[in-house]
Motif scaffolding. Structure first.
Motif, mmCIF file in Angstrom:
data_model
loop_
_atom_site.group_PDB
_atom_site.id
_atom_site.type_symbol
_atom_site.label_atom_id
_atom_site.label_comp_id
_atom_site.label_asym_id
_atom_site.label_seq_id
_atom_site.Cartn_x
_atom_site.Cartn_y
_atom_site.Cartn_z
ATOM 1 N N TYR A 28 0.831 -1.201 0.000
ATOM 2 C CA TYR A 28 0.000 0.000 0.000
ATOM 3 C C TYR A 28 0.872 1.261 0.000
ATOM 4 C CZ TYR A 28 1.172 -0.273 4.969
ATOM 5 O OH TYR A 28 1.864 -0.350 6.145
ATOM 6 N N VAL B 117 -5.329 6.867 1.515
ATOM 7 C CA VAL B 117 -6.074 6.674 2.756
ATOM 8 C C VAL B 117 -6.901 5.395 2.726
ATOM 9 C CG1 VAL B 117 -7.821 7.646 4.279
ATOM 10 C CG2 VAL B 117 -6.146 9.143 3.191
ATOM 11 N N THR B 118 -7.565 5.145 1.603
ATOM 12 C CA THR B 118 -8.416 3.960 1.486
ATOM 13 C C THR B 118 -7.602 2.677 1.584
ATOM 14 O OG1 THR B 118 -9.978 5.168 0.082
ATOM 15 C CG2 THR B 118 -10.073 2.764 0.026
ATOM 16 N N VAL C 20 -4.612 2.271 2.942
ATOM 17 C CA VAL C 20 -4.040 2.133 4.282
ATOM 18 C C VAL C 20 -5.093 1.608 5.257
ATOM 19 C CG1 VAL C 20 -3.084 3.390 6.247
ATOM 20 C CG2 VAL C 20 -2.256 3.876 3.948
ATOM 21 N N LYS C 21 -6.311 2.134 5.158
ATOM 22 C CA LYS C 21 -7.385 1.686 6.041
ATOM 23 C C LYS C 21 -7.684 0.202 5.846
ATOM 24 C CE LYS C 21 -12.233 2.561 7.238
ATOM 25 N NZ LYS C 21 -13.439 3.371 6.939
ATOM 26 N N SER C 22 -7.759 -0.220 4.586
ATOM 27 C CA SER C 22 -8.035 -1.623 4.281
ATOM 28 C C SER C 22 -6.884 -2.522 4.722
ATOM 29 C CB SER C 22 -8.299 -1.791 2.783
ATOM 30 O OG SER C 22 -8.664 -3.115 2.483
ATOM 31 N N ASN D 34 -4.768 -1.900 7.176
ATOM 32 C CA ASN D 34 -4.796 -1.971 8.637
ATOM 33 C C ASN D 34 -5.867 -2.939 9.133
ATOM 34 O OD1 ASN D 34 -2.671 -0.199 9.114
ATOM 35 N ND2 ASN D 34 -4.001 1.605 9.123
ATOM 36 N N GLU D 35 -6.988 -2.967 8.430
ATOM 37 C CA GLU D 35 -8.051 -3.902 8.794
ATOM 38 C C GLU D 35 -7.578 -5.345 8.637
ATOM 39 O OE1 GLU D 35 -12.543 -5.169 7.269
ATOM 40 O OE2 GLU D 35 -11.731 -3.196 6.728
#
Length: 261
Positions: free
Chosen positions: A232, A237-238, A240-242, A244-245
């Motif tokens: 990533y 932002v999208t 990184v969020k995914s 991290n999930e």
């Protein structure tokens, strides 16, 4: 001429599949390698160099098997640091490629040539040496996670009782026949857009694991492509969020099956 070119392309792709890659997605977005990145250090483990982080005397260890770009990828080391600091695991990221990760800029060593020297079968044997070394120093429970190329290595480990738990993140060249042999509790985290592990195949993986009464967790992440958990871009932002999930799902699996059992 066209038929010759097409034949050569088919041969190349077949070789990649045989050696552990699922296609060009495996090579997209190469990282800028940095041997000094991360909060840990590089030592010898089981005869291989490895990035290690977390409590050195912990009885609980996690092995992270990299994609073709190897153990110096900064994002991979950040993941290792996160797993270590959050749950207190001793995390080991081996250099399965002995100082020669895949280099897309080296035209003399394309992926087909490179894979002849760095197949997942050899990675599996090296992983067993890492596990033996960890157990020799007193580690009692081990989990393993594999990214892309490393996913196949971890799948091979999961066919035996080498680890307490396994996590596959957008694995390459893992087949339904492989999954039929899995014995270890396994979590499989894949992208919506992935040529190697499409959602339809993941549904079959889930069915087989459940039928065989293997504890499992299969999750398809929408809107992302192969490699997203480790390649990533920090400014996306999208993504990184995914990512991290997915990292949290991996950590939860290890907490449940390595730390608590």
């Amino acid at each position: 001429m066209f038929s010759i070119v097409l034949h050569l392309l088919c041969v190349t792709l077949c070789l990649q599949l045989q050696q552990g890659l699922s296609g060009p997605q495996c090579l997209e977005h190469p990282p800028n390698l940095n041997g000094t990145s991360g909060a840990g250090r590089v030592i010898q483990v089981g005869g291989l160099k490895a990035y290690v982080t977390g409590p050195p005397h912990s009885k609980l260890a996690i092995i992270l098997a990299s994609d073709v770009y190897g153990y110096e990828a900064p994002n991979l080391r950040k993941i290792a640091d996160k797993v270590a600091s959050t749950a207190g695991f001793h995390v080991v990221v081996p250099d399965f490629f002995y100082g020669e990760p895949y280099n897309p800029n080296n035209t003399q060593r394309n992926i087909t040539v490179w894979l002849k020297d760095h197949g997942t079968d050899k990675g599996f044997e090296d992983a067993k040496r890492i596990i033996a070394a960890l157990k020799k120093k007193g580690v009692s429970k081990i989990g393993a996670a594999g990214f892309c190329w490393g996913g196949k290595v971890v799948t091979e480990l999961a066919k035996g009782y080498y680890t307490k738990a396994a996590v596959l993140l957008h694995p390459s060249r893992v087949t339904l026949d492989d999954i039929k042999e899995v014995k270890t509790p396994i979590s499989i985290l894949v992208a919506q857009f992935d040529n190697g592990t499409p959602p339809e195949l993941m549904k079959q993986f889930k069915e087989v694991l459940s039928t065989n009464k293997v504890d499992n967790f299969v999750k398809i992440f929408p809107g992302v492509s192969h490699g997203w958990t480790v390649r990533y871009q920090q400014d996306n932002v999208t993504a990184v969020k995914s990512a991290n999930e997915a990292h949290q799902d991996m950590l939860d699996w290890f907490t449940n099956y390595v730390q608590k059992r």
